[in-house]
Scaffold this active site. Structure first.
Site, mmCIF file in Angstrom:
data_model
loop_
_atom_site.group_PDB
_atom_site.id
_atom_site.type_symbol
_atom_site.label_atom_id
_atom_site.label_comp_id
_atom_site.label_asym_id
_atom_site.label_seq_id
_atom_site.Cartn_x
_atom_site.Cartn_y
_atom_site.Cartn_z
ATOM 1 N N HIS A 284 -8.968 -3.107 8.858
ATOM 2 C CA HIS A 284 -8.606 -4.399 9.445
ATOM 3 C C HIS A 284 -9.000 -4.466 10.913
ATOM 4 O O HIS A 284 -8.743 -3.552 11.689
ATOM 5 C CB HIS A 284 -7.136 -4.746 9.219
ATOM 6 N N ASP A 296 -5.195 2.264 14.793
ATOM 7 C CA ASP A 296 -4.722 1.228 13.859
ATOM 8 C C ASP A 296 -5.264 -0.138 14.272
ATOM 9 O O ASP A 296 -4.622 -0.868 15.010
ATOM 10 C CB ASP A 296 -3.188 1.219 13.852
ATOM 11 N N GLU A 330 -4.245 -8.225 9.121
ATOM 12 C CA GLU A 330 -3.422 -7.327 8.313
ATOM 13 C C GLU A 330 -2.048 -7.139 8.942
ATOM 14 O O GLU A 330 -1.041 -7.044 8.231
ATOM 15 C CB GLU A 330 -4.118 -5.971 8.163
ATOM 16 N N ASP A 358 -6.993 2.918 6.677
ATOM 17 C CA ASP A 358 -5.985 2.320 7.568
ATOM 18 C C ASP A 358 -4.845 3.309 7.789
ATOM 19 O O ASP A 358 -3.675 2.960 7.681
ATOM 20 C CB ASP A 358 -5.463 1.007 6.976
#
Length: 462
Positions: A284, A296, A330, A358
């Site tokens: 994402h 992240d 996301e 992820d």
């Protein structure tokens, strides 16, 4: 009878030779992916730019749009057959000026503690909200205490991640409900705000944000929600033990806006034999706004881009169409993943495999798979190909949030599983920055992903 035995022997011998030849060919191909990633990789350079030149990429922000435009151009420069943007409406929430909080033991005697607003929270009134604290270990404690003990107070959720669980994602899942639903549930009992212990196994001063939901509450019923650092939570707990009447001040200026347009970024290498069978690899593109989102999920974005680049660099021509999808939103809505699956269904596209990264850019340990027994048996037969790279974890389980909406009979969904012990030190926090990335670990992850995609492309799904 002798002729039958001879035929069976010849057939068995041919099959054995064929399997050995395939394994040798696969070993060479996988070695090439690792060599190219480690010696001539682009994932680390890409992530450097994404993190340090663009920065935090919260959905609906200017930086998110910059990331869309930059990754689109980079994928075009790789020389993919197709690159395009897929429009998606996403929520827009802004944090405002830095949050502020303190513990008050007596009038004028205060101790500041690190907090941050949870994503989607409403602001406090101007000047903040100050009230007594009621500490709980989870949502179920609210019902035990009842309105008489909660009304007019700030609820402090202080259930830590379970340290004896080796799988840190399991530990995260065991306490994230207090972050997601804590405000909605506390408001029903008359609370004026909530603070939640950060989802972090380490004791430090970084509060960790994350998405939260008010459920069916009206705007007037919503109360502000913030995360407090683990050190702050420990201090608050100790002070409450000594004096249950202490007060907490919480001041936040966050705001929600109307949805805005953003995009999934998609690139494709068209399959040479089965162009209408689609395989997806992705992460994402959005991140939270405190750090720059390197783990992240900047790591997953550049690793996914690198998979297709490795195919181009090593000269591998996939049989099936391989797509890299950089999903938007996301973190606080999953709009990108849902939109991609919706469009795929409307076009009757046959997706057979999807892999998501992820879980940070740490050393790859293996994969988890959402698939049937026949496909998992095939996957198990490939384990020896990964063992030279110390990749050994192959288990059935979850895959990834963004590829989840693609789930249907016959598809294999997979998630890269790096070593998870340090991931939640950075997850959704200010220290999720590029300096926390190890170049070699990131590149190993990209090669590991390329190897799995290669095997499923070569042998197909069962």
């Amino acid at each position: 009878m002798r002729n039958i035995v001879l035929i069976l022997f010849i057939a068995f011998s041919f099959s054995s030779y064929s399997q050995r030849d395939n394994k040798k060919e696969d070993s060479i191909a996988i070695r090439n992916f690792y060599n190219t990633s480690l010696l001539e990789g682009k994932s680390y350079t890409w992530l450097d730019y994404l993190s340090n030149q663009i920065g935090p990429r919260l959905s609906g922000s200017l930086n998110a749009q910059k990331a869309v435009e930059w990754t689109e151009q980079e994928l075009k420069d790789v020389g993919l057959d197709k690159v395009w943007l897929q429009s998606v409406m996403v929520p827009k929430w802004t944090r405002g000026v830095t949050e502020f909080a303190y513990i008050e033991t007596d009038p004028g005697q205060t101790t500041n503690v690190p907090i941050c607003a949870l994503g989607g929270s409403v602001p406090t009134p101007i000047g903040g909200v100050k009230a007594e604290i009621v500490e709980v270990k989870g949502l179920e404690d609210l019902r035990k205490l009842g309105t008489d003990n909660i009304e007019g107070k700030i609820v402090f959720y202080n259930r830590p991640m379970q340290a004896d669980l080796i799988n840190t994602f399991e530990a995260y899942g065991g306490c994230v409900d207090q972050r997601y639903s804590g405000a909605a549930e506390a408001a029903k009992f008359g609370a004026v705000g909530v603070i939640v212990r950060s989802m972090n196994l380490r004791l430090d001063d970084f509060p960790h944000t994350g998405t939260m939901s008010y459920g069916n509450l009206t705007d007037l019923e919503k109360i502000p929600a913030a995360a407090i650092s683990t050190n702050g939570a420990e201090l608050l707990h100790s002070m409450l033990t000594l004096n249950p009447k202490i007060k907490f001040l919480l001041n936040m200026n966050c705001r929600s806006w109307k949805d805005v347009e953003s995009f999934n970024v998609i690139g494709e290498i068209t399959g040479s034999e089965f162009p209408n069978e689609y395989m997806v690899v992705g992460g994402h593109l959005d991140s939270w706004d405190l750090g720059d989102g390197s783990h992240d999920d900047g790591a997953g974005v550049v690793q996914s881009m690198e998979v297709l680049r490795l195919f181009k660099e090593t000269g591998y021509k996939p049989k099936r169409s391989i797509r890299v999808v950089l999903f938007m939103n996301e973190e606080n809505g999953l709009r990108g993943g849902k939109k991609y699956a919706k469009v795929a269904k409307s076009k009757n596209e046959n997706h057979v495999f999807a892999l998501e990264s992820d879980a940070g850019g740490f050393t790859p340990r293996g994969f988890s798979f959402d698939c049937d027994s026949n496909n998992f048996d095939q996957i198990q037969s490939w384990k020896s190909l990964f063992e030279p790279y110390l990749v050994h974890y192959f288990a059935r389980g979850g895959s990834g949030a963004d590829i989840g909406p693609l789930k249907k009979d016959g598809i294999v969904l997979a998630g890269l599983r790096p070593d998870s012990q340090r991931y939640f030190d950075y997850h959704h926090a200010k220290n999720d920055t590029f300096d926390a990335i190890n170049k070699r670990e990131l590149e190993l992850g990209a090669a590991t992903m390329a190897s799995l995609v290669y095997l499923f492309d070569k042998y197909g799904v069962k």
